[in-house]
Design a protein around this motif. Structure first.
Motif, PDB file in Angstrom:
ATOM      1  N   GLU A   1      28.945  43.463  39.660  1.00  0.00           N
ATOM      2  CA  GLU A   1      28.073  42.301  39.753  1.00  0.00           C
ATOM      3  C   GLU A   1      27.005  42.577  40.809  1.00  0.00           C
ATOM      4  O   GLU A   1      27.298  43.134  41.862  1.00  0.00           O
ATOM      5  CB  GLU A   1      28.836  41.030  40.164  1.00  0.00           C
ATOM      6  N   THR A   2      25.784  42.157  40.537  1.00  0.00           N
ATOM      7  CA  THR A   2      24.699  42.250  41.513  1.00  0.00           C
ATOM      8  C   THR A   2      23.782  41.057  41.320  1.00  0.00           C
ATOM      9  O   THR A   2      23.467  40.699  40.181  1.00  0.00           O
ATOM     10  CB  THR A   2      23.880  43.548  41.342  1.00  0.00           C
TER      11      THR A   2
ATOM     12  N   LEU B   1      28.893  32.179  37.602  1.00  0.00           N
ATOM     13  CA  LEU B   1      30.027  32.874  37.005  1.00  0.00           C
ATOM     14  C   LEU B   1      31.365  32.352  37.519  1.00  0.00           C
ATOM     15  O   LEU B   1      32.418  32.771  37.049  1.00  0.00           O
ATOM     16  CB  LEU B   1      29.929  34.373  37.311  1.00  0.00           C
TER      17      LEU B   1
ATOM     18  N   LEU C   1      24.925  34.519  41.065  1.00  0.00           N
ATOM     19  CA  LEU C   1      26.324  34.865  40.832  1.00  0.00           C
ATOM     20  C   LEU C   1      27.218  33.641  40.705  1.00  0.00           C
ATOM     21  O   LEU C   1      28.250  33.697  40.055  1.00  0.00           O
ATOM     22  CB  LEU C   1      26.842  35.756  41.958  1.00  0.00           C
TER      23      LEU C   1
ATOM     24  N   HIS D   1      37.393  38.843  40.180  1.00  0.00           N
ATOM     25  CA  HIS D   1      37.403  40.200  39.652  1.00  0.00           C
ATOM     26  C   HIS D   1      38.674  40.956  40.030  1.00  0.00           C
ATOM     27  O   HIS D   1      39.207  41.727  39.243  1.00  0.00           O
ATOM     28  CB  HIS D   1      36.189  40.966  40.145  1.00  0.00           C
TER      29      HIS D   1
END
Length: 300
Positions: A209-210, A219, A216, A289
């Motif tokens: 992820e970036t 999400l 972000l 994650h």
């Protein structure tokens, strides 16, 4: 032009791939948070940027120069703080700071004295007498006393107490305001969340992820507490509701951000008395994650 840029960066140690196609970029005046668990590839990436390791393939550039071939020139404009600082035991802290400044072509300056005072460091003591926190202070004072264009900080607050962590955060913001760029690798997610403009999360040598925190957060799920006049039916039947816990007419649950509108429309039918919400944090995203995708043990 980006201050730091890697493209398809790969590093192999024999058959083991420590990095697999890592892409990242850091702009002028930006604080970039680089996070991941031990063994994810953070330190390997940083060592390549510092010119200490040569990439197996891909490109790594700082100030438009090749990180491996032009390392000497790059280091004239770069300051680095590792997470575990080793110092010359028979030198004083002040002597080490002055040595680092001379290596950069600088002499004692008012910034040096200001940083020593801000970090509450006794520069007259021998380095062998310093605690881990004080060794870290020597490295931080040396870095922030320099007029660098890029600061690479790898777990820089390891060993510091909360007061000194606050001083560190203020110094990073001063660097940003002066137009400097920072790569901050840290396990302290609240620190990253407070300081960083963008965040990159690395897992098993791959960037997963970036983006900005705002980008972000869509999400992750928002935490909600709702109290109603009438008890609601089973919330779990609604799309986007997760982990509901009841206490009478009060329910706590997590909601997918894109479904909050329809969830609130349903809840409002039961006479809303109270609603409390907490936005998703960087920690929520990070744990999402690493809890749902177990990692295999890797080298650092």
């Amino acid at each position: 032009m980006a201050v730091v840029e890697t493209r398809n960066l790969t590093k192999k140690f024999g058959m083991f791939s420590a990095l697999s196609g890592v892409d990242l970029s850091v702009d002028k005046g930006e604080v970039y948070g680089f996070i991941g668990p031990n063994g994810a590839g953070k330190s390997t990436t940083i060592r390549i940027l510092l010119g200490l390791l040569k990439a197996s393939s891909g490109d790594a550039a700082i100030f438009g120069m090749d990180a491996w071939r032009d390392a000497v020139e790059i280091h004239k404009r770069l300051a680095y703080v590792p997470g575990d600082v080793n110092l010359w035991p028979n030198l004083t802290g002040g002597e080490v700071i002055d040595l680092f400044l001379k290596l950069r072509g600088s002499e004692k300056n008012s910034k040096r004295d200001e940083m020593i005072e801000r970090f509450q460091l006794d520069p007259t003591k021998k380095c062998r007498t310093y605690s881990k926190g004080n060794r870290q202070k020597v490295a931080l004072v040396s870095a922030f006393s320099a007029q660098a264009d890029l600061y690479i900080l790898d777990e820089p607050t390891s060993g510091l107490d909360p007061l000194m962590e606050k001083v560190f955060q203020e110094c990073v913001m001063d660097v940003k305001e002066a137009g400097g760029s920072v790569i901050l690798s840290s396990h302290i997610l609240s620190e990253v969340e407070k300081l960083c403009d963008r965040v990159g999360i690395i897992r098993e040598g791959t960037m997963i992820e970036t983006g900005t925190l705002k980008e972000l957060r869509h999400l992750t799920r928002t935490s909600l507490l709702v109290e109603t006049a009438e008890k609601m039916g089973d919330l779990e039947m609604l799309k986007g509701v997760h982990g509901s816990e009841w206490n009478g007419n009060i329910v706590q649950f997590q909601a997918d951000s894109e479904e909050i509108g329809s969830i609130m429309e349903y809840v409002s039918r039961f006479g809303v008395i109270r609603i409390e919400s907490a936005p998703p944090t960087l920690g929520d995203l990070f744990m999402r994650h690493y809890e749902t995708q177990p990692s295999q043990p890797r080298g650092k």
